[in-house]
Design a protein around this motif. Structure first.
Motif, short mmCIF file in Angstrom:
data_model
loop_
_atom_site.label_atom_id
_atom_site.label_comp_id
_atom_site.label_asym_id
_atom_site.label_seq_id
_atom_site.Cartn_x
_atom_site.Cartn_y
_atom_site.Cartn_z
N GLN A 174 0.83 -1.21 0.00
CA GLN A 174 0.00 0.00 0.00
C GLN A 174 0.87 1.26 0.00
OE1 GLN A 174 -2.64 -0.65 3.40
NE2 GLN A 174 -4.35 -1.08 2.02
N ASP A 175 1.99 1.22 0.71
CA ASP A 175 2.90 2.38 0.73
C ASP A 175 3.38 2.70 -0.68
OD1 ASP A 175 2.63 2.57 3.42
OD2 ASP A 175 4.62 1.79 3.94
N ILE A 176 3.73 1.63 -1.43
CA ILE A 176 4.20 1.84 -2.81
C ILE A 176 3.05 2.43 -3.64
CG2 ILE A 176 5.12 0.72 -4.89
CD1 ILE A 176 6.23 -1.50 -3.01
N LYS A 177 1.86 1.90 -3.40
CA LYS A 177 0.70 2.36 -4.17
C LYS A 177 0.38 3.83 -3.88
CE LYS A 177 -3.80 0.84 -5.32
NZ LYS A 177 -4.99 0.27 -4.76
N LEU A 178 0.56 4.21 -2.63
CA LEU A 178 0.27 5.60 -2.28
C LEU A 178 1.15 6.59 -3.03
CD1 LEU A 178 -0.42 5.78 1.57
CD2 LEU A 178 -2.05 6.07 -0.28
N ARG A 179 2.36 6.16 -3.34
CA ARG A 179 3.25 7.05 -4.11
C ARG A 179 2.65 7.32 -5.49
NH1 ARG A 179 7.72 4.25 -1.46
NH2 ARG A 179 8.23 2.97 -3.25
N HIS A 180 2.08 6.28 -6.10
CA HIS A 180 1.42 6.46 -7.41
C HIS A 180 0.22 7.40 -7.27
CE1 HIS A 180 3.56 3.30 -9.67
NE2 HIS A 180 3.60 2.65 -8.52
N GLU A 207 -12.10 10.36 -13.73
CA GLU A 207 -11.64 10.07 -15.10
C GLU A 207 -10.13 10.25 -15.20
OE1 GLU A 207 -15.77 11.49 -17.29
OE2 GLU A 207 -13.98 12.73 -17.45
N TYR A 208 -9.66 11.35 -14.58
CA TYR A 208 -8.23 11.64 -14.61
C TYR A 208 -7.42 10.52 -13.95
CZ TYR A 208 -3.86 14.26 -14.00
OH TYR A 208 -2.55 14.65 -14.04
N SER A 209 -7.91 10.07 -12.79
CA SER A 209 -7.17 9.02 -12.07
C SER A 209 -7.18 7.70 -12.83
CB SER A 209 -7.72 8.84 -10.66
OG SER A 209 -8.98 8.23 -10.71
N GLU A 210 -8.31 7.41 -13.48
CA GLU A 210 -8.38 6.16 -14.25
C GLU A 210 -7.46 6.20 -15.46
OE1 GLU A 210 -12.56 5.57 -14.88
OE2 GLU A 210 -12.81 4.67 -12.89
N LYS A 211 -7.36 7.41 -16.04
CA LYS A 211 -6.49 7.58 -17.22
C LYS A 211 -5.01 7.44 -16.82
CE LYS A 211 -5.51 11.49 -19.30
NZ LYS A 211 -5.79 12.86 -19.72
N GLU A 212 -4.71 7.96 -15.63
CA GLU A 212 -3.31 7.97 -15.19
C GLU A 212 -2.89 6.67 -14.49
OE1 GLU A 212 -1.01 10.58 -15.59
OE2 GLU A 212 -2.55 11.32 -16.96
N LYS A 213 -3.87 5.81 -14.23
CA LYS A 213 -3.57 4.57 -13.49
C LYS A 213 -2.59 3.71 -14.29
CE LYS A 213 -5.80 0.84 -10.97
NZ LYS A 213 -7.04 0.26 -10.52
N SER A 214 -1.52 3.34 -13.65
CA SER A 214 -0.47 2.59 -14.36
C SER A 214 -0.65 1.08 -14.21
CB SER A 214 0.90 2.99 -13.81
OG SER A 214 0.96 2.63 -12.44
N GLU A 215 0.09 0.36 -15.02
CA GLU A 215 0.06 -1.10 -14.92
C GLU A 215 0.63 -1.56 -13.58
OE1 GLU A 215 1.85 -3.22 -18.14
OE2 GLU A 215 0.61 -2.19 -19.64
N ALA A 216 1.61 -0.78 -13.11
CA ALA A 216 2.25 -1.12 -11.82
C ALA A 216 1.21 -1.11 -10.70
CB ALA A 216 3.36 -0.14 -11.52
N GLN A 217 0.28 -0.15 -10.77
CA GLN A 217 -0.78 -0.06 -9.75
C GLN A 217 -1.67 -1.29 -9.79
OE1 GLN A 217 -1.74 4.29 -10.49
NE2 GLN A 217 -3.21 3.73 -8.91
N ALA A 218 -2.03 -1.69 -11.01
CA ALA A 218 -2.89 -2.87 -11.17
C ALA A 218 -2.20 -4.11 -10.62
CB ALA A 218 -3.25 -3.04 -12.64
N GLU A 219 -0.90 -4.19 -10.84
CA GLU A 219 -0.12 -5.32 -10.34
C GLU A 219 -0.10 -5.32 -8.81
OE1 GLU A 219 1.48 -8.76 -10.66
OE2 GLU A 219 0.90 -7.68 -12.49
N LEU A 220 0.07 -4.11 -8.24
CA LEU A 220 0.06 -3.99 -6.77
C LEU A 220 -1.29 -4.42 -6.19
CD1 LEU A 220 1.90 -0.57 -6.36
CD2 LEU A 220 2.68 -2.74 -5.42
N ASP A 221 -2.37 -4.00 -6.90
CA ASP A 221 -3.72 -4.40 -6.46
C ASP A 221 -3.86 -5.91 -6.41
OD1 ASP A 221 -4.79 -1.94 -5.97
OD2 ASP A 221 -5.63 -1.67 -7.98
N LYS A 222 -3.33 -6.57 -7.43
CA LYS A 222 -3.41 -8.04 -7.49
C LYS A 222 -2.66 -8.67 -6.31
CE LYS A 222 -3.87 -9.01 -12.39
NZ LYS A 222 -3.11 -9.40 -13.58
N GLU A 223 -1.46 -8.13 -6.06
CA GLU A 223 -0.64 -8.68 -4.96
C GLU A 223 -1.34 -8.49 -3.61
OE1 GLU A 223 3.65 -7.92 -4.90
OE2 GLU A 223 3.46 -7.27 -6.98
N ILE A 224 -1.94 -7.30 -3.44
CA ILE A 224 -2.66 -7.02 -2.18
C ILE A 224 -3.84 -7.97 -2.05
CG2 ILE A 224 -4.09 -5.32 -0.95
CD1 ILE A 224 -2.25 -3.13 -2.15
N GLN A 225 -4.55 -8.16 -3.16
CA GLN A 225 -5.74 -9.01 -3.13
C GLN A 225 -5.41 -10.45 -2.74
OE1 GLN A 225 -8.17 -8.81 -6.62
NE2 GLN A 225 -9.89 -9.85 -5.63
#
Lengths: 412, 166
Positions: A163-169, A227-245
């Motif tokens: 989550q700390d890494i994700k917060l930086r994004h 919309e802005y946050s969804e556009k800027e959401k990176s692949e790294a964030q999605a990967e972090l979400d998977k790991e957290i899940q």
């Protein structure tokens, strides 16, 4: 041959069952604090207790039990956790971080449960007087609830790290949005500010905030940010979400260390079902103090004070035919058991006494149990102790006290 | 027969409990303030708003509550470029962040991520409380996740604004 094997199997299964029936343990659980003190005192089954989670469920429960508030309920028990039902906002920290605390006022508030019970027995009732009505009131809370164990802490630390890494994004996204030069966003912000005039009173400002125009602008801006946050959401964030899940989906909390629970209750008999003619029917106070350690096992001490109980344990669990007596029971249990361990042991002690009568002498029992798993389904057990009547008991016949248990199934 | 963890009876029971609690939340909506009710229905995770201040030297306090029961949260709070809290697990307690006069024109950003670790509910929520300006303001945000263990991200931007000193 098959029939012979079947008969042999049935014979063996009887043997095993017979051995399993040898109860070498003392059920210290009978001293365990009740889940719902009031309903326990009036003999209402735990499955009949209503446990509403919000105010509307509470009112529905009450309405249903009283036939829309037209009559007294015949058999009704309810447990209410005031903190969770009535406090809708600012409950304090209720995240896993807030629940980390083992003690304190939050622990008391979060674990405090009030229990109410009412019985209006009919003629088929044997233990209660059908001419009377009974009401009970109880409480339960924890002073210490233990700390998270190592596996819980490990899972939470892993989630926190991700989550700390994700917060930086997320922080870089909000920083980018703050400096947003999208003309539509700039225009909406200006329009929003223009709704407020200089010299407005607090009431006028509040009216602007509640106006449809203001809400519409806010809604559009919130959507723009989404919309802005969804556009800027990176692949790294999605990967972090998977790991957290992966960790969060199987997360469960387990606690070790000191625990201390207290429960109490009192019930009243209303003679001839009149509320101006009553007497105390029975009452009780329970406390459980325990310590759990992942290496050295768990210890549990249980104390119970009962006034006019159904059964007098100090009198061989006999039904209470004496009347108003106060009894005191105490139990101690130490359990040594670790996951995957072949060796388990427990030491159990019970002390029983009647405080308000000299006719029944106090008695105690102490038993040590141990078992060792030789293979899957095959155990060596050992039991040694002193009974309530003072005799020494030892179960098993190999070297005076060893029992060999075996069962069917693969050794694996 | 082996039972997969995802389809185990224990998990099924847990999901039923979660769903019933979720229904209970929906059922009790009429009892919560309209702002919270709207937020629950709309499932807002973003906030771009104003907080009206005056030209006094009175203090403004901020409090942020994460939820719901048993979820795992992490948040960072900044006032312009100044960090107020970084990577904070759990709630941000009520704290003075400045005076009305000083805060005029400044922007408060709150970013939070909440993972569904609760065995009781799939609801995640973030509520921001501001006091000391022109009236109290509570900004409730929430979202219910569909998948067990999923995360919800919250992004909030609040500008302190004094209409008399634009």
């Amino acid at each position: 041959m098959k029939k012979l094997f079947l008969l042999h199997s049935i014979f063996l299964s009887f043997l095993v069952r017979a051995q399993n029936n040898i109860d070498t343990t003392i059920k210290v659980d009978l001293l365990k604090a009740p889940v719902s003190p009031a309903s326990n005192l009036l003999g209402i089954a735990p499955s009949d207790i209503d446990k509403p989670t919000d105010v509307s469920a509470f009112m529905m429960s009450l309405q249903s039990a009283t036939s829309s508030f037209t009559k007294l309920p015949s058999n009704y028990a309810i447990d209410i956790a005031p903190y969770w039902i009535f406090k809708k906002s600012k409950k304090g920290d209720i995240t896993t971080e807030g629940f980390r605390k083992s003690s304190g006022k939050d622990v008391f508030k979060q674990t405090f449960v009030l229990s109410f019970a009412f019985r209006n027995p009919d003629s088929t009732e044997t233990s209660l007087n059908p001419k009377s009505a009974y009401g009970g009131l109880g409480f339960k809370f924890s002073i210490l609830r233990g700390n998270y164990d190592n596996s819980t802490n490990l899972a939470l630390n892993k989630i926190k790290h991700l989550q700390d890494i994700k917060l930086r994004h997320l922080d870089s996204i909000i920083t980018g949005y703050k400096a947003n030069v999208d003309p539509q966003v700039i225009e909406l912000r200006q329009k929003r500010k223009a709704l407020f005039r200089s010299g407005m009173t607090p009431d006028e400002i509040q009216k602007v905030r509640e106006s449809d125009e203001f809400k519409e602008i806010e809604e559009k801006l919130n959507k723009k940010l989404l919309e802005y946050s969804e556009k800027e959401k990176s692949e790294a964030q999605a990967e972090l979400d998977k790991e957290i899940q992966q960790i969060a989906s199987s997360f469960q909390t387990a606690r070790v260390g000191w625990t201390w629970d207290i429960a109490g209750g009192i019930s009243t008999e209303f003679r001839n079902k009149r509320f101006d003619d009553s007497k105390i029917y029975n009452g009780g106070l329970w406390t459980t103090i325990g310590y759990t350690d992942t290496t050295y096992g768990a210890g549990l001490m249980l104390l119970r004070l009962l006034h006019n109980p159904d059964k007098i344990f100090a009198k061989d669990n006999a039904t209470n035919d004496i009347g108003n007596v106060t009894t005191f029971d105490a139990g101690f249990r130490y359990i040594y058991s670790t996951p995957q361990s072949k060796f388990n042991a427990s030491l159990e002690a019970i002390y029983r006494s009647v405080l308000s009568s000299n006719t029944i002498k106090p008695s105690w029992r102490l038993v040590f149990n141990a078992d060792y798993a030789i293979w899957q389904n095959q155990k060596l057990t050992f039991s040694f102790g002193r009974n309530f009547d003072g005799t020494i008991s030892k179960d098993g016949n190999l070297i005076a006290a060893l029992t060999f248990l075996t069962g069917f199934g693969n050794k694996r | 027969m082996a039972t997969s963890k995802k389809n185990s009876p224990k998990r099924a029971k847990r999901n039923v409990r979660k769903t019933s609690k979720k229904s209970a939340i929906k059922k009790s909506l009429s009892l919560v303030p309209s702002t919270l009710r709207d937020a629950t229905i709309q499932q807002n995770t973003t906030l771009d708003t104003l907080y009206v201040v005056n030209d006094s030297t009175g203090n403004i306090t901020l409090e942020v509550n994460a939820g719901a029961e048993g979820q795992t949260s992490d948040m960072t709070i900044k006032l312009d470029d100044k960090i107020i809290a970084q990577n904070l697990a759990g709630d941000f307690p009520e704290t003075v962040i400045g005076t009305n006069k000083k805060l005029n024109g400044q922007k408060l950003t709150i970013v939070a991520t909440i993972a569904d670790t609760s065995q009781e509910t799939n609801l995640t929520s973030l509520t921001i409380h501001l006091k000391g300006g022109v009236g109290h303001a509570d900004f409730p945000l929430s979202k219910t996740v569909d998948d067990e263990g999923a995360s919800v991200d919250y992004l909030c931007l609040i500008e302190f604004f004094d209409p008399n000193n634009q």
